[in-house]
Design an enzyme around this catalytic site. Structure first.
Site, mmCIF file in Angstrom:
data_model
loop_
_atom_site.group_PDB
_atom_site.id
_atom_site.type_symbol
_atom_site.label_atom_id
_atom_site.label_comp_id
_atom_site.label_asym_id
_atom_site.label_seq_id
_atom_site.Cartn_x
_atom_site.Cartn_y
_atom_site.Cartn_z
ATOM 1 C CB THR A 197 7.709 -9.060 1.903
ATOM 2 O OG1 THR A 197 7.377 -10.410 2.145
ATOM 3 C CG2 THR A 197 8.949 -9.033 1.019
ATOM 4 C CG ASP A 198 7.175 -12.826 5.727
ATOM 5 O OD1 ASP A 198 7.094 -12.751 4.485
ATOM 6 O OD2 ASP A 198 6.404 -13.528 6.410
ATOM 7 C CD GLU A 199 7.525 -14.174 -0.045
ATOM 8 O OE1 GLU A 199 8.275 -14.485 -0.981
ATOM 9 O OE2 GLU A 199 6.317 -14.425 -0.030
ATOM 10 C CE1 TYR A 223 7.098 -9.140 -3.833
ATOM 11 C CE2 TYR A 223 7.318 -11.012 -2.324
ATOM 12 C CZ TYR A 223 6.890 -9.701 -2.586
ATOM 13 O OH TYR A 223 6.276 -8.986 -1.592
ATOM 14 C CE LYS A 227 8.587 -5.364 -1.358
ATOM 15 N NZ LYS A 227 7.823 -4.126 -1.651
HETATM 16 P P1 NAD Z 1 -0.737 -5.884 -5.182
HETATM 17 O O1 NAD Z 1 -0.052 -6.682 -6.222
HETATM 18 O O2 NAD Z 1 -2.125 -6.234 -4.798
HETATM 19 O O3 NAD Z 1 -0.762 -4.336 -5.589
HETATM 20 C C1 NAD Z 1 0.345 -3.694 -6.147
HETATM 21 C C2 NAD Z 1 -0.126 -2.345 -6.700
HETATM 22 O O4 NAD Z 1 1.011 -1.669 -7.239
HETATM 23 C C3 NAD Z 1 -1.136 -2.465 -7.850
HETATM 24 O O5 NAD Z 1 -2.184 -1.556 -7.667
HETATM 25 C C4 NAD Z 1 -0.319 -2.114 -9.089
HETATM 26 O O6 NAD Z 1 -1.097 -1.549 -10.112
HETATM 27 C C5 NAD Z 1 0.682 -1.133 -8.509
HETATM 28 N N1 NAD Z 1 1.916 -1.044 -9.313
HETATM 29 C C6 NAD Z 1 2.672 -2.064 -9.786
HETATM 30 N N2 NAD Z 1 3.718 -1.578 -10.475
HETATM 31 C C7 NAD Z 1 3.639 -0.229 -10.403
HETATM 32 C C8 NAD Z 1 4.441 0.824 -10.885
HETATM 33 N N3 NAD Z 1 5.549 0.585 -11.618
HETATM 34 N N4 NAD Z 1 4.073 2.101 -10.634
HETATM 35 C C9 NAD Z 1 2.941 2.364 -9.923
HETATM 36 N N5 NAD Z 1 2.145 1.400 -9.438
HETATM 37 C C10 NAD Z 1 2.481 0.120 -9.670
HETATM 38 O O7 NAD Z 1 0.219 -5.917 -3.928
HETATM 39 P P2 NAD Z 1 -0.125 -5.985 -2.366
HETATM 40 O O8 NAD Z 1 -0.345 -7.387 -1.983
HETATM 41 O O9 NAD Z 1 -1.143 -4.961 -2.066
HETATM 42 O O10 NAD Z 1 1.284 -5.552 -1.775
HETATM 43 C C11 NAD Z 1 1.599 -4.186 -1.568
HETATM 44 C C12 NAD Z 1 3.006 -4.071 -1.012
HETATM 45 O O11 NAD Z 1 3.075 -4.788 0.214
HETATM 46 C C13 NAD Z 1 4.074 -4.676 -1.901
HETATM 47 O O12 NAD Z 1 5.201 -3.844 -1.858
HETATM 48 C C14 NAD Z 1 4.380 -6.024 -1.285
HETATM 49 O O13 NAD Z 1 5.691 -6.395 -1.530
HETATM 50 C C15 NAD Z 1 4.136 -5.740 0.176
HETATM 51 N N6 NAD Z 1 3.695 -6.888 0.995
HETATM 52 C C16 NAD Z 1 2.638 -7.648 0.628
HETATM 53 C C17 NAD Z 1 2.206 -8.691 1.461
HETATM 54 C C18 NAD Z 1 1.024 -9.552 1.103
HETATM 55 O O14 NAD Z 1 0.755 -10.538 1.796
HETATM 56 N N7 NAD Z 1 0.264 -9.246 0.076
HETATM 57 C C19 NAD Z 1 2.883 -8.944 2.662
HETATM 58 C C20 NAD Z 1 3.978 -8.146 2.993
HETATM 59 C C21 NAD Z 1 4.363 -7.104 2.163
HETATM 60 O O1 DAU Z 2 5.016 -13.376 3.158
HETATM 61 C C1 DAU Z 2 4.615 -12.185 2.574
HETATM 62 C C2 DAU Z 2 4.319 -12.437 1.122
HETATM 63 O O2 DAU Z 2 3.111 -13.177 1.082
HETATM 64 C C3 DAU Z 2 4.193 -11.164 0.295
HETATM 65 O O3 DAU Z 2 5.415 -10.503 0.291
HETATM 66 C C4 DAU Z 2 3.785 -11.503 -1.137
HETATM 67 O O4 DAU Z 2 3.565 -10.327 -1.874
HETATM 68 C C5 DAU Z 2 2.496 -12.303 -1.088
HETATM 69 O O5 DAU Z 2 2.138 -12.695 -2.378
HETATM 70 C C6 DAU Z 2 2.666 -13.531 -0.200
HETATM 71 O O6 DAU Z 2 3.590 -14.472 -0.795
HETATM 72 P P1 DAU Z 2 3.340 -16.058 -0.729
HETATM 73 O O7 DAU Z 2 4.084 -16.703 -1.804
HETATM 74 O O8 DAU Z 2 3.533 -16.557 0.654
HETATM 75 O O9 DAU Z 2 1.756 -16.056 -1.002
HETATM 76 P P2 DAU Z 2 0.837 -16.976 -1.934
HETATM 77 O O10 DAU Z 2 -0.577 -16.615 -1.612
HETATM 78 O O11 DAU Z 2 1.248 -16.959 -3.347
HETATM 79 O O12 DAU Z 2 1.126 -18.434 -1.348
HETATM 80 C C7 DAU Z 2 0.903 -18.738 0.015
HETATM 81 C C8 DAU Z 2 1.286 -20.186 0.222
HETATM 82 O O13 DAU Z 2 0.345 -21.008 -0.483
HETATM 83 C C9 DAU Z 2 2.653 -20.529 -0.328
HETATM 84 O O14 DAU Z 2 3.260 -21.477 0.511
HETATM 85 C C10 DAU Z 2 2.361 -21.167 -1.686
HETATM 86 C C11 DAU Z 2 1.003 -21.821 -1.472
HETATM 87 N N1 DAU Z 2 0.125 -21.898 -2.669
HETATM 88 C C12 DAU Z 2 -0.118 -20.767 -3.362
HETATM 89 C C13 DAU Z 2 -0.928 -20.781 -4.473
HETATM 90 C C14 DAU Z 2 -1.176 -19.535 -5.260
HETATM 91 C C15 DAU Z 2 -0.455 -23.089 -3.026
HETATM 92 O O15 DAU Z 2 -0.257 -24.113 -2.365
HETATM 93 N N2 DAU Z 2 -1.258 -23.115 -4.133
HETATM 94 C C16 DAU Z 2 -1.518 -22.017 -4.893
HETATM 95 O O16 DAU Z 2 -2.246 -22.115 -5.906
#
Ligand code: NAD
Ligand code: DAU
Length: 416
Positions: A197-199, A223, A227
Protein backbone atom coordinates in the site's frame (compact mmCIF):
# COMPACT_ATOMS: atom_id res chain seq x y z
CA UNK A 1 -40.36 -59.09 -17.21
CA UNK A 2 -37.07 -57.88 -15.78
CA UNK A 3 -37.28 -56.29 -12.34
CA UNK A 4 -35.04 -53.49 -11.13
CA UNK A 5 -31.51 -54.78 -10.72
CA UNK A 6 -31.77 -57.95 -12.68
CA UNK A 7 -31.45 -59.20 -16.19
CA UNK A 8 -30.46 -55.94 -17.88
CA UNK A 9 -26.73 -56.18 -17.67
CA UNK A 10 -25.86 -56.35 -13.99
CA UNK A 11 -27.25 -57.55 -10.71
CA UNK A 12 -27.07 -55.74 -7.40
CA UNK A 13 -25.10 -58.29 -5.28
CA UNK A 14 -26.17 -56.75 -1.98
CA UNK A 15 -29.88 -57.12 -2.71
CA UNK A 16 -31.71 -59.63 -0.53
CA UNK A 17 -32.60 -62.64 -2.65
CA UNK A 18 -36.11 -63.98 -2.63
CA UNK A 19 -37.06 -67.60 -3.50
CA UNK A 20 -38.08 -66.36 -6.93
CA UNK A 21 -34.66 -64.77 -7.35
CA UNK A 22 -33.01 -68.02 -6.40
CA UNK A 23 -35.12 -69.86 -9.00
CA UNK A 24 -34.05 -67.31 -11.57
CA UNK A 25 -30.43 -67.73 -10.60
CA UNK A 26 -30.76 -71.48 -10.87
CA UNK A 27 -32.41 -71.26 -14.26
CA UNK A 28 -29.78 -68.79 -15.49
CA UNK A 29 -26.92 -70.08 -13.37
CA UNK A 30 -24.41 -69.79 -16.15
CA UNK A 31 -25.37 -66.25 -17.10
CA UNK A 32 -25.67 -65.14 -13.46
CA UNK A 33 -21.92 -65.11 -12.96
CA UNK A 34 -21.35 -62.75 -15.85
CA UNK A 35 -23.50 -59.86 -14.58
CA UNK A 36 -21.87 -60.07 -11.14
CA UNK A 37 -18.44 -60.02 -12.75
CA UNK A 38 -19.63 -57.21 -14.96
CA UNK A 39 -20.64 -55.29 -11.85
CA UNK A 40 -17.22 -55.66 -10.25
CA UNK A 41 -15.55 -54.77 -13.53
CA UNK A 42 -17.75 -51.75 -13.75
CA UNK A 43 -16.75 -50.55 -10.26
CA UNK A 44 -13.11 -51.21 -11.05
CA UNK A 45 -13.31 -49.29 -14.31
CA UNK A 46 -14.98 -46.38 -12.51
CA UNK A 47 -12.32 -46.41 -9.80
CA UNK A 48 -9.48 -46.47 -12.31
CA UNK A 49 -11.15 -43.66 -14.28
CA UNK A 50 -11.54 -41.54 -11.12
CA UNK A 51 -7.90 -42.03 -10.07
CA UNK A 52 -6.77 -41.28 -13.61
CA UNK A 53 -8.90 -38.12 -13.81
CA UNK A 54 -7.47 -36.84 -10.51
CA UNK A 55 -3.91 -37.56 -11.63
CA UNK A 56 -4.54 -35.89 -14.98
CA UNK A 57 -6.04 -32.86 -13.24
CA UNK A 58 -2.89 -32.57 -11.13
CA UNK A 59 -0.67 -32.88 -14.21
CA UNK A 60 -2.76 -30.32 -16.06
CA UNK A 61 -2.60 -27.97 -13.07
CA UNK A 62 1.18 -28.37 -12.97
CA UNK A 63 1.56 -27.74 -16.67
CA UNK A 64 -0.57 -24.67 -16.43
CA UNK A 65 0.45 -21.36 -15.08
CA UNK A 66 -0.61 -22.07 -11.50
CA UNK A 67 -0.84 -19.13 -9.13
CA UNK A 68 -1.26 -19.48 -5.39
CA UNK A 69 -3.31 -16.44 -4.39
CA UNK A 70 -3.60 -15.57 -0.71
CA UNK A 71 -6.61 -13.55 0.48
CA UNK A 72 -8.40 -14.15 -2.81
CA UNK A 73 -11.86 -14.01 -1.24
CA UNK A 74 -11.38 -10.34 -0.32
CA UNK A 75 -12.03 -7.24 -2.39
CA UNK A 76 -8.94 -6.95 -4.60
CA UNK A 77 -8.03 -10.64 -4.51
CA UNK A 78 -11.40 -11.74 -5.89
CA UNK A 79 -11.27 -9.13 -8.66
CA UNK A 80 -7.77 -10.38 -9.48
CA UNK A 81 -8.86 -14.03 -9.63
CA UNK A 82 -11.87 -13.25 -11.83
CA UNK A 83 -9.62 -11.32 -14.18
CA UNK A 84 -6.93 -14.03 -14.28
CA UNK A 85 -9.42 -16.85 -14.86
CA UNK A 86 -10.34 -15.29 -18.22
CA UNK A 87 -6.98 -16.63 -19.40
CA UNK A 88 -7.49 -20.35 -20.12
CA UNK A 89 -3.86 -21.17 -19.32
CA UNK A 90 -4.14 -19.96 -15.72
CA UNK A 91 -5.08 -22.14 -12.74
CA UNK A 92 -5.68 -20.59 -9.33
CA UNK A 93 -5.37 -21.97 -5.82
CA UNK A 94 -6.98 -19.49 -3.44
CA UNK A 95 -5.90 -19.71 0.22
CA UNK A 96 -8.15 -17.57 2.40
CA UNK A 97 -9.00 -17.59 6.09
CA UNK A 98 -12.45 -16.09 5.42
CA UNK A 99 -12.33 -13.39 8.04
CA UNK A 100 -15.26 -10.98 8.14
CA UNK A 101 -13.78 -9.41 4.95
CA UNK A 102 -13.51 -12.64 2.97
CA UNK A 103 -16.50 -13.76 0.96
CA UNK A 104 -16.47 -16.90 -1.22
CA UNK A 105 -19.65 -15.67 -3.00
CA UNK A 106 -17.42 -13.15 -4.81
CA UNK A 107 -16.04 -16.12 -6.72
CA UNK A 108 -19.28 -18.01 -7.40
CA UNK A 109 -18.86 -17.63 -11.15
CA UNK A 110 -15.59 -19.64 -11.17
CA UNK A 111 -16.22 -21.92 -8.19
CA UNK A 112 -16.91 -25.02 -10.28
CA UNK A 113 -14.19 -24.37 -12.84
CA UNK A 114 -11.62 -27.19 -12.70
CA UNK A 115 -8.87 -24.54 -12.93
CA UNK A 116 -9.96 -23.04 -9.60
CA UNK A 117 -9.49 -24.44 -6.11
CA UNK A 118 -10.46 -22.79 -2.85
CA UNK A 119 -8.59 -23.67 0.34
CA UNK A 120 -9.94 -22.41 3.66
CA UNK A 121 -6.97 -21.65 5.89
CA UNK A 122 -4.51 -19.24 7.45
CA UNK A 123 -1.30 -18.03 5.78
CA UNK A 124 0.28 -18.40 9.23
CA UNK A 125 -0.34 -22.18 9.19
CA UNK A 126 3.05 -23.28 7.88
CA UNK A 127 2.13 -26.95 7.56
CA UNK A 128 -0.82 -26.05 5.38
CA UNK A 129 1.13 -23.57 3.24
CA UNK A 130 4.06 -25.98 2.78
CA UNK A 131 1.65 -28.78 1.81
CA UNK A 132 -0.13 -26.59 -0.74
CA UNK A 133 3.14 -25.55 -2.37
CA UNK A 134 4.27 -29.15 -2.52
CA UNK A 135 0.97 -30.35 -3.96
CA UNK A 136 0.27 -27.61 -6.52
CA UNK A 137 3.81 -26.57 -7.48
CA UNK A 138 2.75 -23.01 -8.35
CA UNK A 139 4.78 -20.80 -10.68
CA UNK A 140 3.84 -17.76 -8.62
CA UNK A 141 2.42 -16.58 -5.33
CA UNK A 142 0.38 -13.38 -5.29
CA UNK A 143 0.02 -12.33 -1.68
CA UNK A 144 -3.06 -10.23 -0.90
CA UNK A 145 -4.04 -11.71 2.47
CA UNK A 146 -4.07 -9.05 5.14
CA UNK A 147 -6.09 -7.24 7.74
CA UNK A 148 -6.74 -4.12 5.70
CA UNK A 149 -8.95 -1.60 7.52
CA UNK A 150 -7.15 1.30 9.23
CA UNK A 151 -9.97 2.00 11.74
CA UNK A 152 -9.96 -1.62 12.91
CA UNK A 153 -6.17 -1.49 13.31
CA UNK A 154 -6.59 1.47 15.66
CA UNK A 155 -9.14 -0.39 17.80
CA UNK A 156 -7.30 -3.74 17.79
CA UNK A 157 -3.80 -3.90 16.27
CA UNK A 158 -3.05 -7.48 17.30
CA UNK A 159 -4.70 -9.23 14.36
CA UNK A 160 -2.77 -6.91 12.05
CA UNK A 161 0.55 -7.98 13.48
CA UNK A 162 -0.46 -11.63 13.43
CA UNK A 163 -1.58 -11.74 9.81
CA UNK A 164 0.32 -8.95 8.09
CA UNK A 165 3.67 -9.48 9.83
CA UNK A 166 3.75 -13.02 11.26
CA UNK A 167 1.60 -14.39 8.42
CA UNK A 168 3.82 -12.86 5.73
CA UNK A 169 6.88 -14.19 7.55
CA UNK A 170 5.41 -17.72 7.60
CA UNK A 171 4.57 -17.49 3.91
CA UNK A 172 8.08 -16.29 3.07
CA UNK A 173 9.70 -19.09 5.06
CA UNK A 174 7.61 -21.78 3.36
CA UNK A 175 8.25 -20.19 -0.03
CA UNK A 176 11.97 -20.18 0.64
CA UNK A 177 11.90 -23.91 1.46
CA UNK A 178 9.76 -24.61 -1.61
CA UNK A 179 12.06 -22.62 -3.90
CA UNK A 180 15.19 -24.33 -2.66
CA UNK A 181 13.78 -27.67 -3.82
CA UNK A 182 12.91 -26.46 -7.34
CA UNK A 183 15.05 -27.18 -10.38
CA UNK A 184 17.12 -24.23 -11.61
CA UNK A 185 14.84 -23.88 -14.62
CA UNK A 186 11.63 -23.79 -12.57
CA UNK A 187 13.15 -21.52 -9.92
CA UNK A 188 14.09 -19.03 -12.62
CA UNK A 189 10.42 -18.70 -13.61
CA UNK A 190 9.00 -18.55 -10.06
CA UNK A 191 7.77 -15.22 -8.60
CA UNK A 192 6.56 -14.07 -5.18
CA UNK A 193 4.50 -10.89 -5.59
CA UNK A 194 3.67 -8.99 -2.42
CA UNK A 195 0.70 -6.61 -2.63
CA UNK A 196 1.22 -3.53 -0.48
CA UNK A 197 0.00 0.00 0.00
CA UNK A 198 0.91 3.68 -0.35
CA UNK A 199 0.22 4.11 3.39
CA UNK A 200 3.72 2.85 4.23
CA UNK A 201 5.08 6.23 3.05
CA UNK A 202 3.10 8.25 5.62
CA UNK A 203 1.40 11.54 4.89
CA UNK A 204 2.04 14.31 2.32
CA UNK A 205 1.66 18.06 2.76
CA UNK A 206 -0.44 19.94 0.18
CA UNK A 207 2.58 20.93 -1.94
CA UNK A 208 4.72 17.80 -1.57
CA UNK A 209 5.56 15.69 -4.62
CA UNK A 210 3.74 12.35 -4.80
CA UNK A 211 5.33 9.27 -3.22
CA UNK A 212 7.89 7.52 -5.40
CA UNK A 213 9.61 4.17 -4.85
CA UNK A 214 12.52 5.82 -3.03
CA UNK A 215 10.39 7.87 -0.59
CA UNK A 216 11.43 6.83 2.95
CA UNK A 217 8.91 4.76 4.88
CA UNK A 218 6.99 6.64 7.61
CA UNK A 219 3.87 4.63 8.53
CA UNK A 220 1.39 6.31 10.90
CA UNK A 221 -1.25 3.70 11.74
CA UNK A 222 -0.82 0.17 13.10
CA UNK A 223 -2.14 -1.07 9.73
CA UNK A 224 0.45 0.94 7.79
CA UNK A 225 3.21 -0.12 10.20
CA UNK A 226 2.29 -3.79 9.80
CA UNK A 227 2.34 -3.47 6.00
CA UNK A 228 5.67 -1.63 6.16
CA UNK A 229 7.10 -4.46 8.27
CA UNK A 230 5.91 -7.02 5.74
CA UNK A 231 7.44 -5.02 2.87
CA UNK A 232 10.77 -5.00 4.71
CA UNK A 233 10.63 -8.76 5.25
CA UNK A 234 9.94 -9.33 1.56
CA UNK A 235 12.86 -7.09 0.65
CA UNK A 236 15.16 -8.89 3.09
CA UNK A 237 14.20 -12.33 1.72
CA UNK A 238 15.22 -11.17 -1.73
CA UNK A 239 18.54 -9.70 -0.66
CA UNK A 240 19.47 -12.40 1.84
CA UNK A 241 18.09 -15.58 0.30
CA UNK A 242 17.69 -14.56 -3.33
CA UNK A 243 13.91 -15.13 -3.24
CA UNK A 244 12.50 -13.84 -6.55
CA UNK A 245 10.23 -11.17 -5.06
CA UNK A 246 8.28 -8.23 -6.44
CA UNK A 247 6.44 -5.65 -4.35
CA UNK A 248 3.64 -3.35 -5.47
CA UNK A 249 2.50 -0.35 -3.43
CA UNK A 250 -0.90 0.91 -4.49
CA UNK A 251 -3.21 3.80 -3.66
CA UNK A 252 -6.89 3.58 -2.63
CA UNK A 253 -8.95 1.14 -4.69
CA UNK A 254 -12.69 1.23 -5.35
CA UNK A 255 -15.07 -1.03 -7.30
CA UNK A 256 -17.22 -4.17 -6.90
CA UNK A 257 -16.88 -6.51 -3.88
CA UNK A 258 -15.34 -3.98 -1.46
CA UNK A 259 -16.52 -4.59 2.09
CA UNK A 260 -18.83 -1.70 3.06
CA UNK A 261 -16.75 -0.48 5.99
CA UNK A 262 -14.50 1.47 3.58
CA UNK A 263 -15.38 5.01 2.50
CA UNK A 264 -16.93 4.48 -0.95
CA UNK A 265 -19.19 1.43 -0.41
CA UNK A 266 -20.17 2.68 3.06
CA UNK A 267 -21.31 6.02 1.65
CA UNK A 268 -23.24 4.36 -1.22
CA UNK A 269 -25.04 2.06 1.19
CA UNK A 270 -25.88 4.74 3.75
CA UNK A 271 -26.96 7.18 1.03
CA UNK A 272 -29.25 4.54 -0.46
CA UNK A 273 -30.81 3.88 2.95
CA UNK A 274 -31.09 7.55 3.94
CA UNK A 275 -28.66 7.09 6.86
CA UNK A 276 -26.08 9.66 8.09
CA UNK A 277 -22.88 9.89 5.99
CA UNK A 278 -20.05 10.08 8.57
CA UNK A 279 -17.18 12.22 7.22
CA UNK A 280 -14.07 12.32 9.43
CA UNK A 281 -12.63 15.72 10.47
CA UNK A 282 -13.10 18.46 7.89
CA UNK A 283 -13.45 16.05 4.95
CA UNK A 284 -10.43 17.56 3.22
CA UNK A 285 -8.10 14.55 3.51
CA UNK A 286 -6.94 13.58 0.06
CA UNK A 287 -6.68 10.08 -1.41
CA UNK A 288 -5.55 8.95 -4.88
CA UNK A 289 -8.34 6.68 -6.21
CA UNK A 290 -7.82 3.79 -8.62
CA UNK A 291 -10.47 1.48 -10.12
CA UNK A 292 -9.81 -2.04 -8.82
CA UNK A 293 -9.60 -3.69 -12.26
CA UNK A 294 -6.78 -1.32 -13.18
CA UNK A 295 -4.94 -2.34 -10.01
CA UNK A 296 -5.36 -6.03 -10.89
CA UNK A 297 -3.98 -5.43 -14.38
CA UNK A 298 -1.03 -3.58 -12.89
CA UNK A 299 -0.30 -6.54 -10.59
CA UNK A 300 -0.40 -8.94 -13.55
CA UNK A 301 1.90 -6.61 -15.48
CA UNK A 302 4.46 -6.54 -12.67
CA UNK A 303 4.16 -10.31 -12.20
CA UNK A 304 5.06 -10.92 -15.82
CA UNK A 305 7.60 -8.19 -16.47
CA UNK A 306 8.78 -6.69 -13.17
CA UNK A 307 12.46 -6.72 -12.28
CA UNK A 308 13.25 -9.05 -9.39
CA UNK A 309 13.62 -7.42 -5.99
CA UNK A 310 12.05 -4.17 -7.24
CA UNK A 311 9.05 -2.27 -5.92
CA UNK A 312 6.50 -0.58 -8.18
CA UNK A 313 4.15 2.23 -7.16
CA UNK A 314 0.64 2.01 -8.60
CA UNK A 315 -1.86 4.86 -8.53
CA UNK A 316 -4.71 6.50 -10.38
CA UNK A 317 -3.26 10.01 -10.89
CA UNK A 318 -6.58 10.93 -9.35
CA UNK A 319 -6.27 12.86 -6.09
CA UNK A 320 -9.56 13.90 -4.52
CA UNK A 321 -10.63 15.21 -1.11
CA UNK A 322 -13.03 12.89 0.71
CA UNK A 323 -15.85 15.42 0.75
CA UNK A 324 -15.81 15.63 -3.04
CA UNK A 325 -16.08 11.84 -3.27
CA UNK A 326 -19.06 11.89 -0.90
CA UNK A 327 -20.78 14.66 -2.89
CA UNK A 328 -20.33 12.67 -6.11
CA UNK A 329 -21.82 9.56 -4.50
CA UNK A 330 -24.81 11.51 -3.12
CA UNK A 331 -25.58 12.90 -6.58
CA UNK A 332 -25.24 9.52 -8.31
CA UNK A 333 -27.46 7.81 -5.74
CA UNK A 334 -30.01 10.66 -6.06
CA UNK A 335 -30.09 10.01 -9.81
CA UNK A 336 -30.29 6.23 -9.60
CA UNK A 337 -32.28 5.29 -6.50
CA UNK A 338 -35.87 6.36 -5.81
CA UNK A 339 -35.53 10.04 -4.90
CA UNK A 340 -35.71 10.92 -1.23
CA UNK A 341 -37.47 14.11 -0.14
CA UNK A 342 -34.16 16.06 -0.31
CA UNK A 343 -30.71 15.66 -1.78
CA UNK A 344 -28.58 12.94 -0.15
CA UNK A 345 -25.95 15.62 0.49
CA UNK A 346 -28.11 16.65 3.46
CA UNK A 347 -27.16 13.36 5.13
CA UNK A 348 -23.48 14.35 5.41
CA UNK A 349 -22.42 14.45 9.07
CA UNK A 350 -18.94 15.58 10.12
CA UNK A 351 -17.74 13.27 12.90
CA UNK A 352 -14.69 13.00 15.16
CA UNK A 353 -11.49 12.55 13.16
CA UNK A 354 -9.59 9.25 12.88
CA UNK A 355 -6.55 9.34 15.24
CA UNK A 356 -3.30 9.84 13.29
CA UNK A 357 -5.36 10.47 10.13
CA UNK A 358 -2.96 10.87 7.17
CA UNK A 359 -3.75 14.11 5.38
CA UNK A 360 -2.81 13.32 1.82
CA UNK A 361 -1.68 10.36 -0.30
CA UNK A 362 -0.58 10.63 -3.92
CA UNK A 363 1.32 8.13 -6.01
CA UNK A 364 3.98 8.81 -8.59
CA UNK A 365 3.32 5.86 -10.90
CA UNK A 366 5.84 6.78 -13.59
CA UNK A 367 8.19 3.85 -12.97
CA UNK A 368 5.61 1.17 -13.83
CA UNK A 369 4.54 3.17 -16.88
CA UNK A 370 8.11 3.75 -18.06
CA UNK A 371 9.40 0.22 -17.48
CA UNK A 372 6.31 -1.91 -18.07
CA UNK A 373 3.92 0.29 -20.04
CA UNK A 374 1.06 0.18 -17.49
CA UNK A 375 -1.19 3.14 -16.79
CA UNK A 376 -4.76 3.31 -15.50
CA UNK A 377 -7.55 2.94 -18.05
CA UNK A 378 -10.68 3.87 -16.10
CA UNK A 379 -11.56 7.51 -15.52
CA UNK A 380 -12.93 8.27 -12.07
CA UNK A 381 -16.16 9.50 -13.62
CA UNK A 382 -16.78 6.14 -15.30
CA UNK A 383 -15.40 3.98 -12.50
CA UNK A 384 -17.52 5.57 -9.79
CA UNK A 385 -20.68 5.37 -11.95
CA UNK A 386 -20.09 1.64 -12.51
CA UNK A 387 -19.37 1.16 -8.83
CA UNK A 388 -22.50 2.93 -7.58
CA UNK A 389 -24.61 0.96 -10.06
CA UNK A 390 -23.00 -2.33 -8.94
CA UNK A 391 -23.80 -1.72 -5.26
CA UNK A 392 -27.36 -0.64 -6.00
CA UNK A 393 -27.95 -3.70 -8.18
CA UNK A 394 -26.33 -6.28 -5.90
CA UNK A 395 -28.79 -6.24 -3.06
CA UNK A 396 -28.23 -9.91 -2.19
CA UNK A 397 -24.44 -9.55 -1.96
CA UNK A 398 -24.93 -6.61 0.40
CA UNK A 399 -27.47 -8.52 2.49
CA UNK A 400 -24.93 -11.34 2.84
CA UNK A 401 -22.05 -9.18 4.00
CA UNK A 402 -23.95 -6.81 6.28
CA UNK A 403 -24.56 -9.51 8.86
CA UNK A 404 -24.67 -9.24 12.64
CA UNK A 405 -20.93 -8.66 13.01
CA UNK A 406 -21.06 -5.85 10.44
CA UNK A 407 -23.87 -4.12 12.31
CA UNK A 408 -21.96 -4.55 15.56
CA UNK A 409 -18.84 -2.90 14.04
CA UNK A 410 -20.92 0.04 12.72
CA UNK A 411 -22.62 0.52 16.08
CA UNK A 412 -19.36 0.41 18.08
CA UNK A 413 -17.25 2.47 15.71
CA UNK A 414 -19.65 5.27 14.83
CA UNK A 415 -21.21 5.73 18.26
CA UNK A 416 -17.96 6.78 19.93
P1 NAD B 1 -9.77 -7.24 2.19
O1 NAD B 1 -9.79 -6.90 3.63
O2 NAD B 1 -10.97 -6.97 1.37
O3 NAD B 1 -9.43 -8.79 1.99
C1 NAD B 1 -8.44 -9.45 2.73
C2 NAD B 1 -8.61 -10.95 2.51
O4 NAD B 1 -7.58 -11.62 3.23
C3 NAD B 1 -9.94 -11.51 3.04
O5 NAD B 1 -10.50 -12.39 2.11
C4 NAD B 1 -9.53 -12.25 4.31
O6 NAD B 1 -10.39 -13.33 4.61
C5 NAD B 1 -8.13 -12.71 3.95
N1 NAD B 1 -7.30 -12.97 5.14
C6 NAD B 1 -7.13 -12.16 6.22
N2 NAD B 1 -6.29 -12.75 7.09
C7 NAD B 1 -5.90 -13.92 6.54
C8 NAD B 1 -5.02 -14.94 6.93
N3 NAD B 1 -4.37 -14.89 8.12
N4 NAD B 1 -4.84 -16.01 6.12
C9 NAD B 1 -5.50 -16.09 4.94
N5 NAD B 1 -6.35 -15.14 4.51
C10 NAD B 1 -6.55 -14.07 5.29
O7 NAD B 1 -8.51 -6.51 1.60
P2 NAD B 1 -8.29 -5.80 0.18
O8 NAD B 1 -8.80 -4.43 0.25
O9 NAD B 1 -8.75 -6.72 -0.87
O10 NAD B 1 -6.70 -5.71 0.18
C11 NAD B 1 -5.91 -6.78 -0.31
C12 NAD B 1 -4.44 -6.42 -0.18
O11 NAD B 1 -4.19 -5.23 -0.91
C13 NAD B 1 -4.01 -6.12 1.25
O12 NAD B 1 -2.73 -6.67 1.44
C14 NAD B 1 -3.96 -4.61 1.34
O13 NAD B 1 -3.01 -4.20 2.26
C15 NAD B 1 -3.58 -4.25 -0.07
N6 NAD B 1 -4.05 -2.93 -0.55
C16 NAD B 1 -5.36 -2.59 -0.47
C17 NAD B 1 -5.79 -1.36 -0.99
C18 NAD B 1 -7.23 -0.93 -0.94
O14 NAD B 1 -7.55 0.21 -1.29
N7 NAD B 1 -8.16 -1.78 -0.54
C19 NAD B 1 -4.86 -0.50 -1.59
C20 NAD B 1 -3.52 -0.89 -1.64
C21 NAD B 1 -3.13 -2.12 -1.14
O1 DAU C 1 -4.25 3.95 0.48
C1 DAU C 1 -4.42 2.58 0.37
C2 DAU C 1 -5.26 2.11 1.52
O2 DAU C 1 -6.58 2.56 1.26
C3 DAU C 1 -5.25 0.60 1.71
O3 DAU C 1 -3.96 0.19 2.04
C4 DAU C 1 -6.21 0.19 2.82
O4 DAU C 1 -6.28 -1.20 2.93
C5 DAU C 1 -7.59 0.73 2.47
O5 DAU C 1 -8.48 0.45 3.51
C6 DAU C 1 -7.53 2.24 2.24
O6 DAU C 1 -7.23 2.94 3.47
P1 DAU C 1 -7.94 4.33 3.84
O7 DAU C 1 -7.87 4.53 5.29
O8 DAU C 1 -7.45 5.42 2.96
O9 DAU C 1 -9.43 3.97 3.35
P2 DAU C 1 -10.86 4.23 4.02
O10 DAU C 1 -11.88 3.84 2.99
O11 DAU C 1 -10.98 3.64 5.37
O12 DAU C 1 -10.88 5.82 4.17
C7 DAU C 1 -10.70 6.66 3.05
C8 DAU C 1 -10.76 8.09 3.54
O13 DAU C 1 -12.10 8.36 3.98
C9 DAU C 1 -9.86 8.35 4.73
O14 DAU C 1 -9.34 9.65 4.64
C10 DAU C 1 -10.79 8.26 5.94
C11 DAU C 1 -12.13 8.73 5.37
N1 DAU C 1 -13.34 8.13 5.99
C12 DAU C 1 -13.43 6.79 6.06
C13 DAU C 1 -14.53 6.18 6.62
C14 DAU C 1 -14.62 4.69 6.73
C15 DAU C 1 -14.36 8.93 6.43
O15 DAU C 1 -14.29 10.16 6.32
N2 DAU C 1 -15.46 8.34 6.99
C16 DAU C 1 -15.60 6.99 7.12
O16 DAU C 1 -16.62 6.52 7.66
Amino acid sequence: MARAGEGIGFRYPWRHRTAADKRNIDIRAEDGVKPVLFYYNHVLVLLVAAVRATALKQVRLRMRNTILVTGGAGFIGSNFILQQMRDESVAIVNLDKLTYAGNPHNLESVASDRRYEFVHGDIGDRGLVGGLLEKHQPNAIVHFAAESHVDRSIRGPEDFIRTNVDGTFALLEETRAYCSALSDETRKRFRFLHVSTDEVYGSLGPDDSPFCETTPYAPNSPYAASKAASDHLVRAYHHTYGLPTLTTNCSNNYGPFQFPEKLIPLMILNARDGKPLPVYGDGKNVRDWLYVEDHCEAIATVLHGGRLGETYNIGGWNEMPNIEIVHTICDLVDDAAPPGPTSRRKLITFVKDRPGHDRRYAMDARKIERELGWKPKATFENGIRKTVRWYLENEEWLRNVTSGSYRQWMATHYSS
